[in-house]
Design an enzyme around this catalytic site. Structure first.
Site, PDB file in Angstrom:
ATOM      1  CG  HIS A   4       5.898  99.965  51.764  1.00 28.34           C
ATOM      2  ND1 HIS A   4       6.585  99.075  50.966  1.00 28.34           N
ATOM      3  CD2 HIS A   4       5.719 101.074  50.999  1.00 28.34           C
ATOM      4  CE1 HIS A   4       6.810  99.618  49.779  1.00 28.34           C
ATOM      5  NE2 HIS A   4       6.293 100.841  49.785  1.00 28.34           N
ATOM      6  CG  HIS A  33       6.705 108.739  44.101  1.00 28.91           C
ATOM      7  ND1 HIS A  33       6.281 108.093  42.958  1.00 28.91           N
ATOM      8  CD2 HIS A  33       6.718 107.792  45.065  1.00 28.91           C
ATOM      9  CE1 HIS A  33       6.039 106.825  43.238  1.00 28.91           C
ATOM     10  NE2 HIS A  33       6.290 106.618  44.507  1.00 28.91           N
TER      11      HIS A  33
END
EC number: 1.11.1.21
Length: 717
Positions: A78, A243
């Site tokens: 992020h 993920h």
């Protein structure tokens, strides 16, 4: 509320982002050399300290599965993932995740905890280690600690101490919403936006507008990752690789239990936000996105679990415990196969996000997933390179990277230029070439325009563009409308002939590149223009630029550097979708060029009288002696002998009429008139337009011009 000038006159053009270019606010002082400081630390010890932090679970914020790796990967992702190729802004380069608005974006919920977990390491290394480097290096170490082999790491990100106020994040006035203005009529993100939802890094994980729409989700994924210069393979590799680790947190509804974000939290919270009143508020009771569950049965190990689960099982949408749309496997085969994140006996069933299932349903993304499943080595390699690109995309050329793990391989997205395999020209050759250039048929205006077009592509946001490489002669730059392709071709042909003749005439190893010759031609033209105005100036020139090849140029990503508006050349693409006015676009480009208000003013005034306008337009050319470096732009703009009137309903072009005779004297754009209407810019222009101001103006123009020509010379920094 305290009233400011902006409250009273909100439409006044804001120059604050240029003021930051003229200020040094780092507490380390102007002589601080971060790269030198970083290279003095013990890199192995630093990585060891980070690895130890991975499993040092803190009671105040316990680690899922006893390992902070997934949390730190999200933090690093992020930090870097805000990058957008449209204007090069965002990214990890200055550690801006510490500041508003990013520190309080909903998508960054609880990353404040991740940074606090790293404070002891930052505290230990002090000025030798920036937050910007620590955030992404920790992501690298996290991957390695869970069995993944990373591609490498380059440090060199110097911290900001105020955040980046130049980024336009979108038209919305609240978080986690999507205004219709964010997308155009083709459902594509409007320039320069990179994310599809205000306050989220990329897309809504539940699906567009919070609905489990797989086709719409795949479209938005492709939009946002395209705007980060990632192709389909890189996109799938990043999502699947990221993920593979960790879980999402949605023990209950965030709106019911989560308190204000860090920037709205009370002072006693000390910069921490999202206080959670649900049960214990941490561990298994953590609430972040409102989506709950892991992707695989081994959330702290690199494996093929994510891809296998996604492709080998059917998934159905449902509302999870946090009230958000998520996907569960059809049937009981995967039921309760994942140990609890804080109590192994609290088994969970893997889940998927709408964005995950969208990869499976989109035929192009699915094809990549299937290739990865068949070839795990390809998946490993693709993720390692895509991750490296993600966290280094805004760092510019490899020469800016420091540390022992910088890869030897140079990537196409790093805009490579070849090394010089010849001796560089010296003072004698420089003077010889200047004379040859000025004796050619090229005018001052043509030489200045070409040098400016080459160098002014630079943007400090991601250290791309600039004169090095002479990419102005290559696709796509040679075809940009703003560069007047037909005229540009004539200039480049002449300079190429001069270069070829010079290089062939040498019996030694001294050679000149076209990149250097373009800049040298601009320097010679500026010196001549100043001399014609009665000023003897020496425009500094440092050789060493080389010529990139077409194969070393990523045409797709270079298209993003094409100006849609360039106030320095009085250019506006009438067909483009403009989110800024012409005046705002000038300031925006000046900020990317690291200019102060005074430097911007000097450049505009000089380029106008030198005749560097797009398509040889006479807008703003307030002089009878085009090609002479005088202060005529300012004296003729600021005089009270004329008055201005718009000539079109849009008020984009204006005419100056003599107050006595009514004769039309000049034409100007909104950008030109800005330097007489804006109080701060007029104050600067009055210095240059005074009877004794021309010498100051010429000196400032030459200094600023020379700095622009050197912005991309990282080989000398």
């Amino acid at each position: 509320m305290k009233q400011t000038d902006r409250n009273w006159w909100p439409d006044q053009l804001d120059l604050d982002i240029l003021d930051r270019n003229a200020q040094h606010i780092s507490p380390y002082g102007e002589d601080y050399d971060y790269a030198e400081e970083f290279e003095s630390l013990d890199y192995d010890e630093l990585k060891s300290d980070i690895r130890e932090a991975m499993t040092d679970s803190q009671e105040w914020w316990p680690a899922d599965y006893g390992h902070y790796g997934p949390l730190f990967i999200r933090m690093a992702w992020h930090s870097a993932g805000t990058y957008r190729v449209s204007d090069g802004r965002g990214g990890a380069g200055e550690g801006n995740q510490r500041f508003e608005p990013l520190n309080s974006w909903p998508d960054n919920a609880n990353l404040d905890k991740a940074r606090r977990l790293l404070w002891p390491i930052k505290q230990k290394y002090g000025k030798k280690l920036s937050w910007a480097d620590l955030l992404v290096l920790t992501g690298n170490v996290a991957l390695e600690s869970m069995g993944f082999e990373t591609f490498g790491f380059g440090a060199g990100r110097e911290d900001s101490f105020r955040g980046d106020k130049s980024v336009y994040w979108g038209p919305e006035d609240e978080m986690e919403v999507t205004s219709p203005e964010r997308f155009d009529e083709n459902n594509e993100l409007r320039n320069p936006l990179g994310n599809s939802v205000m306050g989220l890094i990329y897309v809504n994980p539940e699906g567009p507008y919070g609905e489990p729409d797989l086709e719409g989700s795949a479209h938005n994924i492709r939009e946002t990752f395209d705007n980060m210069a990632m192709n389909d393979e890189e996109t799938v590799a990043l999502i699947a690789g990221g993920h593979t680790f960790g879980k999402v947190h949605g023990a209950d509804d965030p709106e019911k239990f989560n308190g204000p974000e860090p920037s709205a939290a009370p002072v006693e919270s000390q910069g921490l936000g999202w206080e959670n009143d649900y049960e214990s508020g941490r561990g298994a009771d953590t609430i972040t996105s409102g989506i709950e569950g892991p992707w695989t049965d081994a959330p702290t190990r690199w494996d093929m679990g994510y891809i296998d689960n996604l492709l080998d099982h059917e998934w159905e949408a449902h509302k999870g415990p946090g009230g958000a749309w998520q996907w569960r496997p059809v049937g009981d085969e995967l039921k309760d196969t994942v140990p609890g994140a804080h109590n192994r006996n609290d088994a969970q069933t893997p889940m998927m996000l709408t964005t995950d299932v969208a990869l499976k349903e989109d035929p192009d993304y699915r094809e990549v997933l299937e290739r990865f499943q068949e070839d795990p080595g390809l998946f490993q390699e693709s993720f390692s390179k895509a991750w490296y690109k993600l966290i280094h995309r805004d760092m510019g050329p490899p020469s800016r990277l420091v540390g022992p793990e910088v890869p030897d391989e140079e990537m196409l997205w790093q805009d490579p230029v070849p090394d010089a395999d010849y001796e560089l020209i010296g003072e004698a050759e420089i003077e010889e070439l200047k004379s040859t250039i000025l004796d050619s048929e090229l005018s001052v205006s043509e030489l200045v325009s070409t040098a400016w077009a080459s160098a002014s592509t630079y943007r400090d946001s991601d250290k791309r563009g600039g004169a090095n490489g002479a990419r102005i002669r290559l696709r796509p730059q040679r075809d940009w409308e703003v560069n007047n392709p037909e005229e540009l071709s004539t200039v480049l042909d002449t300079l190429s002939e001069i270069r070829e003749a010079f290089n062939e005439s040498r019996s030694d190893d001294v050679r000149v590149s076209l990149a250097d010759l373009i800049v040298l031609g601009g320097a010679a033209a500026v010196e001549k223009a100043a001399a014609d105005a009665g000023h003897d100036v020496d425009v500094p020139f440092t050789p060493g630029r080389t010529d990139a090849s077409q194969e070393q140029t990523d045409v797709g990503s270079f298209n993003a550097l094409e100006p849609k508006a360039d106030g320095f050349r009085n250019y506006v693409d009438e067909d483009a979708d403009h989110y800024l006015s012409a005046e705002e676009a000038l300031v925006d480009r000046a900020e990317l060029l690291t200019l102060s208000p005074s430097e911007m003013t000097a450049l505009v005034g000089g380029l106008r009288v030198l005749g560097a306008n797009y398509d040889n337009s006479d807008l703003g050319v307030f002089t009878e002696d085009v090609g002479t470096l005088s202060n005529d732009f300012f004296t003729n703009l600021l005089t009270m002998d004329i008055e201005w009137e718009p000539v079109d309903d849009e008020e984009t072009v204006f005419e100056a009429h003599d107050r006595e005779t009514g004769e039309t004297k000049w034409k100007g754009s909104r950008v030109d008139l800005l330097f007489g209407s804006h109080s701060r810019l007029r104050a600067i222009g009055e210095v240059y337009g005074a009877d004794d101001g021309e010498e100051e103006f010429v000196e400032d123009f030459v200094d600023t011009w020379s700095r622009i020509m050197m912005l991309d010379r990282f080989d000398l920094q």
